[in-house]
Design a protein around this motif. Structure first.
Motif, mmCIF file in Angstrom:
data_model
loop_
_atom_site.group_PDB
_atom_site.id
_atom_site.type_symbol
_atom_site.label_atom_id
_atom_site.label_comp_id
_atom_site.label_asym_id
_atom_site.label_seq_id
_atom_site.Cartn_x
_atom_site.Cartn_y
_atom_site.Cartn_z
ATOM 1 N N PHE A 1 4.222 5.111 18.887
ATOM 2 C CA PHE A 1 4.410 6.542 19.176
ATOM 3 C C PHE A 1 3.467 7.106 20.233
ATOM 4 O O PHE A 1 3.455 8.305 20.484
ATOM 5 C CB PHE A 1 4.263 7.359 17.887
ATOM 6 N N GLY A 2 2.617 6.270 20.805
ATOM 7 C CA GLY A 2 1.765 6.738 21.898
ATOM 8 C C GLY A 2 0.371 7.197 21.495
ATOM 9 O O GLY A 2 -0.529 7.192 22.317
ATOM 10 N N THR A 3 0.186 7.618 20.234
ATOM 11 C CA THR A 3 -1.155 7.982 19.765
ATOM 12 C C THR A 3 -1.374 7.379 18.387
ATOM 13 O O THR A 3 -0.418 6.995 17.714
ATOM 14 C CB THR A 3 -1.351 9.514 19.623
ATOM 15 N N THR A 4 -2.628 7.311 17.952
ATOM 16 C CA THR A 4 -2.954 6.656 16.673
ATOM 17 C C THR A 4 -2.638 7.538 15.464
ATOM 18 O O THR A 4 -2.789 7.107 14.335
ATOM 19 C CB THR A 4 -4.450 6.294 16.612
ATOM 20 N N GLU A 5 -2.216 8.755 15.706
ATOM 21 C CA GLU A 5 -1.988 9.683 14.600
ATOM 22 C C GLU A 5 -0.940 9.145 13.609
ATOM 23 O O GLU A 5 0.130 8.685 14.010
ATOM 24 C CB GLU A 5 -1.497 11.026 15.159
ATOM 25 N N ILE A 6 -1.279 9.203 12.331
ATOM 26 C CA ILE A 6 -0.357 8.740 11.290
ATOM 27 C C ILE A 6 0.148 9.936 10.495
ATOM 28 O O ILE A 6 -0.644 10.703 9.956
ATOM 29 C CB ILE A 6 -1.062 7.735 10.345
ATOM 30 N N THR A 7 1.464 10.121 10.474
ATOM 31 C CA THR A 7 2.046 11.226 9.710
ATOM 32 C C THR A 7 3.228 10.688 8.893
ATOM 33 O O THR A 7 3.779 9.628 9.212
ATOM 34 C CB THR A 7 2.608 12.327 10.645
ATOM 35 N N SER A 8 3.602 11.440 7.868
ATOM 36 C CA SER A 8 4.764 11.048 7.058
ATOM 37 C C SER A 8 6.003 10.944 7.934
ATOM 38 O O SER A 8 6.837 10.065 7.764
ATOM 39 C CB SER A 8 5.040 12.080 5.967
ATOM 40 N N GLN A 36 0.819 -1.219 0.000
ATOM 41 C CA GLN A 36 0.000 0.000 0.000
ATOM 42 C C GLN A 36 0.851 1.267 0.000
ATOM 43 O O GLN A 36 0.333 2.356 -0.233
ATOM 44 C CB GLN A 36 -0.904 0.009 1.227
ATOM 45 N N LEU A 37 2.146 1.136 0.243
ATOM 46 C CA LEU A 37 3.001 2.315 0.203
ATOM 47 C C LEU A 37 3.248 2.807 -1.234
ATOM 48 O O LEU A 37 3.768 3.890 -1.435
ATOM 49 C CB LEU A 37 4.347 2.067 0.907
ATOM 50 N N SER A 38 2.864 1.982 -2.220
ATOM 51 C CA SER A 38 2.954 2.486 -3.598
ATOM 52 C C SER A 38 1.569 2.936 -4.048
ATOM 53 O O SER A 38 0.552 2.478 -3.516
ATOM 54 C CB SER A 38 3.513 1.413 -4.532
ATOM 55 N N ILE A 39 1.543 3.819 -5.014
ATOM 56 C CA ILE A 39 0.299 4.484 -5.413
ATOM 57 C C ILE A 39 -0.758 3.483 -5.896
ATOM 58 O O ILE A 39 -1.943 3.649 -5.646
ATOM 59 C CB ILE A 39 0.595 5.589 -6.476
ATOM 60 N N ASN A 40 -0.317 2.404 -6.572
ATOM 61 C CA ASN A 40 -1.279 1.431 -7.109
ATOM 62 C C ASN A 40 -1.189 0.074 -6.398
ATOM 63 O O ASN A 40 -1.617 -0.941 -6.942
ATOM 64 C CB ASN A 40 -1.045 1.257 -8.620
ATOM 65 N N ASN A 41 -0.622 0.053 -5.224
ATOM 66 C CA ASN A 41 -0.501 -1.173 -4.413
ATOM 67 C C ASN A 41 0.267 -2.292 -5.117
ATOM 68 O O ASN A 41 0.021 -3.472 -4.868
ATOM 69 C CB ASN A 41 -1.882 -1.704 -3.992
ATOM 70 N N ALA A 42 1.196 -1.906 -5.995
ATOM 71 C CA ALA A 42 1.946 -2.915 -6.751
ATOM 72 C C ALA A 42 3.279 -3.250 -6.097
ATOM 73 O O ALA A 42 3.745 -4.377 -6.175
ATOM 74 C CB ALA A 42 2.185 -2.419 -8.176
ATOM 75 N N ARG A 62 8.131 8.231 -2.815
ATOM 76 C CA ARG A 62 7.757 9.322 -3.732
ATOM 77 C C ARG A 62 8.281 9.118 -5.152
ATOM 78 O O ARG A 62 7.847 9.782 -6.080
ATOM 79 C CB ARG A 62 8.325 10.646 -3.209
ATOM 80 N N HIS A 63 9.232 8.195 -5.307
ATOM 81 C CA HIS A 63 9.954 8.055 -6.571
ATOM 82 C C HIS A 63 9.025 7.715 -7.747
ATOM 83 O O HIS A 63 8.163 6.857 -7.650
ATOM 84 C CB HIS A 63 11.013 6.950 -6.406
ATOM 85 N N GLN A 64 9.253 8.400 -8.871
ATOM 86 C CA GLN A 64 8.385 8.230 -10.047
ATOM 87 C C GLN A 64 8.389 6.811 -10.596
ATOM 88 O O GLN A 64 7.413 6.361 -11.178
ATOM 89 C CB GLN A 64 8.850 9.165 -11.169
ATOM 90 N N ILE A 65 9.509 6.113 -10.482
ATOM 91 C CA ILE A 65 9.569 4.752 -11.016
ATOM 92 C C ILE A 65 9.307 3.721 -9.914
ATOM 93 O O ILE A 65 8.606 2.746 -10.126
ATOM 94 C CB ILE A 65 10.954 4.485 -11.656
ATOM 95 N N GLU A 66 9.838 3.947 -8.716
ATOM 96 C CA GLU A 66 9.786 2.899 -7.688
ATOM 97 C C GLU A 66 8.387 2.688 -7.100
ATOM 98 O O GLU A 66 7.837 1.595 -7.194
ATOM 99 C CB GLU A 66 10.843 3.183 -6.605
ATOM 100 N N MET A 67 7.812 3.718 -6.456
ATOM 101 C CA MET A 67 6.511 3.517 -5.804
ATOM 102 C C MET A 67 5.447 4.551 -6.178
ATOM 103 O O MET A 67 4.269 4.347 -5.893
ATOM 104 C CB MET A 67 6.702 3.437 -4.291
ATOM 105 N N GLY A 68 5.850 5.656 -6.767
ATOM 106 C CA GLY A 68 4.900 6.588 -7.388
ATOM 107 C C GLY A 68 3.992 7.404 -6.481
ATOM 108 O O GLY A 68 3.034 8.022 -6.951
ATOM 109 N N MET A 69 4.285 7.441 -5.178
ATOM 110 C CA MET A 69 3.438 8.201 -4.248
ATOM 111 C C MET A 69 3.933 9.641 -4.232
ATOM 112 O O MET A 69 4.455 10.127 -3.221
ATOM 113 C CB MET A 69 3.537 7.548 -2.866
ATOM 114 N N GLU A 70 3.774 10.326 -5.382
ATOM 115 C CA GLU A 70 4.401 11.649 -5.495
ATOM 116 C C GLU A 70 3.817 12.651 -4.509
ATOM 117 O O GLU A 70 4.518 13.518 -4.005
ATOM 118 C CB GLU A 70 4.326 12.142 -6.939
ATOM 119 N N LYS A 71 2.520 12.523 -4.244
ATOM 120 C CA LYS A 71 1.917 13.370 -3.204
ATOM 121 C C LYS A 71 1.898 12.561 -1.910
ATOM 122 O O LYS A 71 0.944 11.868 -1.592
ATOM 123 C CB LYS A 71 0.497 13.779 -3.598
ATOM 124 N N MET A 72 2.972 12.700 -1.201
ATOM 125 C CA MET A 72 3.194 11.905 0.005
ATOM 126 C C MET A 72 2.055 12.050 1.017
ATOM 127 O O MET A 72 1.759 11.128 1.776
ATOM 128 C CB MET A 72 4.517 12.398 0.606
#
Ligand code: HEC
Ligand code: HEC
Length: 375
Positions: free
Chosen positions: A174-181, A75-81, A143-153
């Motif tokens: 981290f103590g709380t459920t908050e998810i950040t980059s 799921q870390l890549s834009i199309n789950n590939a 974020r890489h255009q070829i590797e995982m494509g998540m350009e908008k992090m």
């Protein structure tokens, strides 16, 4: 305090019922299976070796566990590939057994995917060392255009928040459920730093500390002969040195005469400096027997091919490193590429020695394995 009690109660409950926690999956995405008591990820780095762990991000078992899940999650890549692990395979010393890897849309990467073991002991990353700081580095492939494509992090935290398991894993780490980059990067850096490899036969023998001498007397005849060549006649340790068999200094880089003219100029290209054309970072040789094919472009299929290059294939290039010239950089009339004059037997011995730098702990232990494949 309250939190600790709740967690330990949960832990005991989970232990008595089952060994592992299998999270429920959302939609088509699979869910990870994790041990009810986290694996231990603390590392023990030998004296005199750099440890780049920043004070704000020490390794914790829950942090590295989250990092493990992220590392193996497509799921870390834009199309789950693609997951990180699609190009960094545990059984291959966290490298890819092909010259170039497939990105999320099937496009090939421009370089060979390298091992990421002992990243805690490096101060720059990639073949050209263009990035320093592991926390900063780990988001670049996402974020890489070829590797995982998540350009908008910034879409990633929201995507992960929709799963049944990430909020809980972030809370543990981290103590709380908050998810950040930022938290994603911290956890992945912890996991990668925990891939620490110092349990090879070469470590046991003490060859790196004793310039090729097997003081523990654990190597066989061929491995011993190979170690002596590596630290002696073949001159490998002039570049691949220290406990990690990497550059002499943190900024040690070299052109090893792979080509007369390089298609990928490495450091010369990114620094826009012709005097650095064909120059690359001197990589660590840890677990090298597992990480074929070799060099920045994966051109050599076997270690024997690599040794043959140094033995008689080094090309004349204006930037060829002095350590690979006859003159050794001391001037004189003969500045040509050095020929090692190794016999076939020498070549085989050198390869046998290189195989002793393999540490099966990192490449087989469950704490570094795919939690989405675990039963
Ligand atoms: C499509 C394949 C691919 C994917 C996916 C991928 N990588 Fe890589 N990785 C590479 C390649 C190729 C290189 C070398 C690139 C270069 O030198 O320009 C590399 C280099 C690295 C390095 C540098 C190691 C060193 O010693 O310098 C690290 C660390 C790394 N990757 C971590 C990751 C992480 C973390 C992820 C997931 C967020 C990831 N990679 C996803 C192909 C991939
Ligand atoms: C002048 C410094 C230098 C010397 C001497 C040297 N190397 Fe290297 N080595 C490098 C550099 C730089 C690279 C990466 C080059 C590239 O990819 O363009 C490399 C790459 C390698 C690789 C491939 C690493 C990988 O992950 O793909 C192996 C294996 C290797 N060297 C083994 C040796 C052996 C064995 C010797 C002695 C016969 C030796 N080296 C001598 C600098 C050196």
């Amino acid at each position: 305090m309250k939190k600790i009690i709740v967690f330990s109660l949960l832990g005991i409950g989970a232990l008595t019922m089952m060994q592992c926690t299998k999270f429920t999956s959302t939609g088509s995405a699979p869910a990870p299976t994790l041990p009810s008591t986290a694996f231990h990820y603390a590392i023990n780095i030998p004296n005199g070796t750099i440890d780049n762990t920043p004070s704000h991000n020490p390794i914790s078992d829950d942090g590295a566990t989250l990092g493990r899940v992220l590392f193996f999650d497509k799921q870390l890549s834009i199309n789950n590939a693609n997951a990180c692990a699609s190009c960094h395979h545990q059984e291959n010393g966290f490298a890819d057994p092909v010259a170039k890897s497939r990105g999320f849309e099937g496009e090939l990467t421009s370089r060979n995917s390298m091992s990421i073991i002992n990243a805690a002991n490096e101060n720059s990353y990639f073949w050209d060392g263009r990035t320093d700081g592991l926390e900063e580095m780990v988001l670049q492939p996402v974020r890489h255009q070829i590797e995982m494509g998540m350009e908008k992090m910034d879409v990633l935290p929201a995507k992960l928040a929709k799963t049944a398991y990430y909020p809980e894993l972030f809370k543990k780490a981290f103590g709380t459920t908050e998810i950040t980059s930022d938290r994603i990067s911290l956890a992945m850096a912890q996991f990668i730093r925990s891939m620490s490899s110092y349990k090879s036969l070469a470590d046991e023998s003490g060859v790196a500390r004793n310039w090729g001498f097997d003081s523990a007397n654990v190597l066989n005849t061929a491995q011993k002969a190979g170690a002596q060549l590596f630290f002696g006649q073949a001159g490998c340790a002039n570049c691949h040195s220290g406990t990690n068999f990497r550059g002499m200094t943190d900024n040690d880089i070299a052109n090893i005469g792979l080509d007369v003219a390089y298609t990928d100029n490495g450091i010369g290209a990114f620094k826009n400096d012709d005097s650095k054309n064909g120059v690359f970072r001197i990589p660590s040789l840890r677990n090298i027997a597992l990480t074929a094919p070799y060099m920045h472009d994966g051109r050599f299929a076997t270690l024997k091919d690599v040794v043959n290059h140094y033995n008689k294939g080094v090309n004349k290039h204006p930037n060829l490193d002095n350590r690979l010239r006859n003159s050794g950089g001391w001037g004189g009339s003969d500045d040509n590429p050095r020929r090692l004059n190794l016999t076939d037997n020498d070549v085989n011995n050198l390869v046998e020695f290189l195989k002793t730098i393999t540490d099966k702990e990192v490449t087989t232990h469950a704490r570094f394995s795919d939690p989405f494949a675990a039963k």
